[in-house]
Design an enzyme around this catalytic site. Sequence first.
Site, PDB file in Angstrom:
ATOM      1  N   ASN A   9       0.869  -1.176   0.000  1.00 19.05           N
ATOM      2  CA  ASN A   9       0.000   0.000   0.000  1.00 19.05           C
ATOM      3  C   ASN A   9       0.908   1.228   0.000  1.00 19.05           C
ATOM      4  O   ASN A   9       1.511   1.550   1.020  1.00 19.05           O
ATOM      5  CB  ASN A   9      -0.888  -0.041   1.261  1.00 19.05           C
ATOM      6  CG  ASN A   9      -1.740   1.206   1.397  1.00 19.05           C
ATOM      7  OD1 ASN A   9      -1.777   2.056   0.495  1.00 19.05           O
ATOM      8  ND2 ASN A   9      -2.411   1.326   2.523  1.00 19.05           N
ATOM      9  N   LYS A  11       0.081   4.217  -0.207  1.00 18.07           N
ATOM     10  CA  LYS A  11      -0.581   5.371   0.413  1.00 18.07           C
ATOM     11  C   LYS A  11      -0.383   6.611  -0.470  1.00 18.07           C
ATOM     12  O   LYS A  11      -0.344   6.484  -1.687  1.00 18.07           O
ATOM     13  CB  LYS A  11      -0.077   5.562   1.847  1.00 18.07           C
ATOM     14  CG  LYS A  11      -0.177   4.256   2.655  1.00 18.07           C
ATOM     15  CD  LYS A  11       0.014   4.429   4.122  1.00 18.07           C
ATOM     16  CE  LYS A  11      -0.132   3.076   4.818  1.00 18.07           C
ATOM     17  NZ  LYS A  11      -0.040   3.145   6.255  1.00 18.07           N
ATOM     18  N   HIS A  96      -9.474   0.980   4.972  1.00 16.85           N
ATOM     19  CA  HIS A  96      -8.174   1.193   5.603  1.00 16.85           C
ATOM     20  C   HIS A  96      -8.331   2.133   6.797  1.00 16.85           C
ATOM     21  O   HIS A  96      -9.148   3.054   6.771  1.00 16.85           O
ATOM     22  CB  HIS A  96      -7.173   1.773   4.599  1.00 16.85           C
ATOM     23  CG  HIS A  96      -5.781   1.745   5.139  1.00 16.85           C
ATOM     24  ND1 HIS A  96      -5.301   2.730   5.975  1.00 16.85           N
ATOM     25  CD2 HIS A  96      -4.798   0.831   5.024  1.00 16.85           C
ATOM     26  CE1 HIS A  96      -4.065   2.408   6.339  1.00 16.85           C
ATOM     27  NE2 HIS A  96      -3.742   1.272   5.769  1.00 16.85           N
ATOM     28  N   GLU A  98      -6.678   4.541   7.832  1.00 15.13           N
ATOM     29  CA  GLU A  98      -6.517   5.982   7.573  1.00 15.13           C
ATOM     30  C   GLU A  98      -7.789   6.564   6.976  1.00 15.13           C
ATOM     31  O   GLU A  98      -8.134   7.717   7.213  1.00 15.13           O
ATOM     32  CB  GLU A  98      -5.286   6.204   6.675  1.00 15.13           C
ATOM     33  CG  GLU A  98      -4.002   5.995   7.474  1.00 15.13           C
ATOM     34  CD  GLU A  98      -2.862   5.362   6.722  1.00 15.13           C
ATOM     35  OE1 GLU A  98      -2.844   5.395   5.479  1.00 15.13           O
ATOM     36  OE2 GLU A  98      -1.962   4.807   7.399  1.00 15.13           O
ATOM     37  N   GLU A 168      -5.239  -5.018  10.467  1.00 13.31           N
ATOM     38  CA  GLU A 168      -4.229  -3.976  10.648  1.00 13.31           C
ATOM     39  C   GLU A 168      -4.506  -3.233  11.954  1.00 13.31           C
ATOM     40  O   GLU A 168      -5.306  -2.288  11.979  1.00 13.31           O
ATOM     41  CB  GLU A 168      -4.277  -2.981   9.481  1.00 13.31           C
ATOM     42  CG  GLU A 168      -3.937  -3.584   8.148  1.00 13.31           C
ATOM     43  CD  GLU A 168      -3.363  -2.538   7.197  1.00 13.31           C
ATOM     44  OE1 GLU A 168      -2.251  -2.761   6.714  1.00 13.31           O
ATOM     45  OE2 GLU A 168      -4.006  -1.497   6.974  1.00 13.31           O
ATOM     46  N   GLY A 174       2.623   2.314  10.734  1.00 19.04           N
ATOM     47  CA  GLY A 174       3.554   3.430  10.568  1.00 19.04           C
ATOM     48  C   GLY A 174       4.238   3.835  11.859  1.00 19.04           C
ATOM     49  O   GLY A 174       4.868   4.888  11.934  1.00 19.04           O
ATOM     50  N   SER A 214       3.591  -2.185  10.221  1.00 18.56           N
ATOM     51  CA  SER A 214       5.046  -2.233  10.400  1.00 18.56           C
ATOM     52  C   SER A 214       5.661  -3.588  10.032  1.00 18.56           C
ATOM     53  O   SER A 214       6.552  -4.084  10.723  1.00 18.56           O
ATOM     54  CB  SER A 214       5.428  -1.828  11.834  1.00 18.56           C
ATOM     55  OG  SER A 214       5.010  -0.506  12.090  1.00 18.56           O
TER      56      SER A 214
END
Length: 257
Positions: A9, A11, A96, A98, A168, A174, A214
């Site tokens: 991904n 992003k 996702h 985010e 996730e 991150g 991560s």
Amino acid sequence: MRRFLVAGNWKMNTTRESGSQLAQALVKEVPTENQAVEVLVCPPFPYLTTIGEIVGASGIGVGAQNCYHEKPGAFTGETATEMLSDIGCRSVLLGHSERRHILKETDVDINLKVKKALADGLQVVLCVGELQSERESEQTETVLNTQMTGGLDGIDASAFDQIVIAYEPVWAIGTGLTASPDQAESAHQYLRNWLKDHYSSEIADATRILYGGSVKPDNARELLSQENVDGALVGGASLKPEQFIPIIQAAIELSAN
Ligand code: 13P
């Protein structure tokens, strides 16, 4: 036997040039005879076509990071699944964290997108995961249940050959904090049981559940070795061929065992 899926991904990262170089490196390094592991890259929308042309017939798939749930029409700024299929995109990431937490997408929004993407023949990677505070208050399974129930509401068992789940944990995205193999395995087990309870043992056995958060070359092998971890959804490390390729290699090696 579930086939590993390793997805990158990207992003909101890369330029046309850096993304092209990254894709070229993957085409060069991922063995074309590789059938054991499905590899997918999800670049930003403006680069989907360019990256799609570069990966071409290499076997590496291209996916989008989002889509809209309506047919093409007056929806300024949105991207229809018809457009994704039109440019050869075969997958889409949905839900996702985010998008859930920064863009405020709800399970209802995500469910509409899941339905539309499935109806148009795209592979859906449905992302679920808890916040740090939710884990600390032992709400992980409740959150996963809500997100699975909401995201998959009204989805028929027959669609599951197009569905991948990605666990996730938000606190691991991150941050450099990775779920321990035991934490990942326990959440994946929960998700597999969820599929069994809400669909069937066959669907639970066949559906791939990826881990994301991560994932790096030095932890990929251990995570991918867990019984219920069927691949990885990789963020930061997918932007560097020298990190992404070893993760793919680890999956290829493990699938040979
Ligand atoms: P990182 O690998 O950078 O933690 O990102 C994970 C992720 O969000 C993939 O979708």
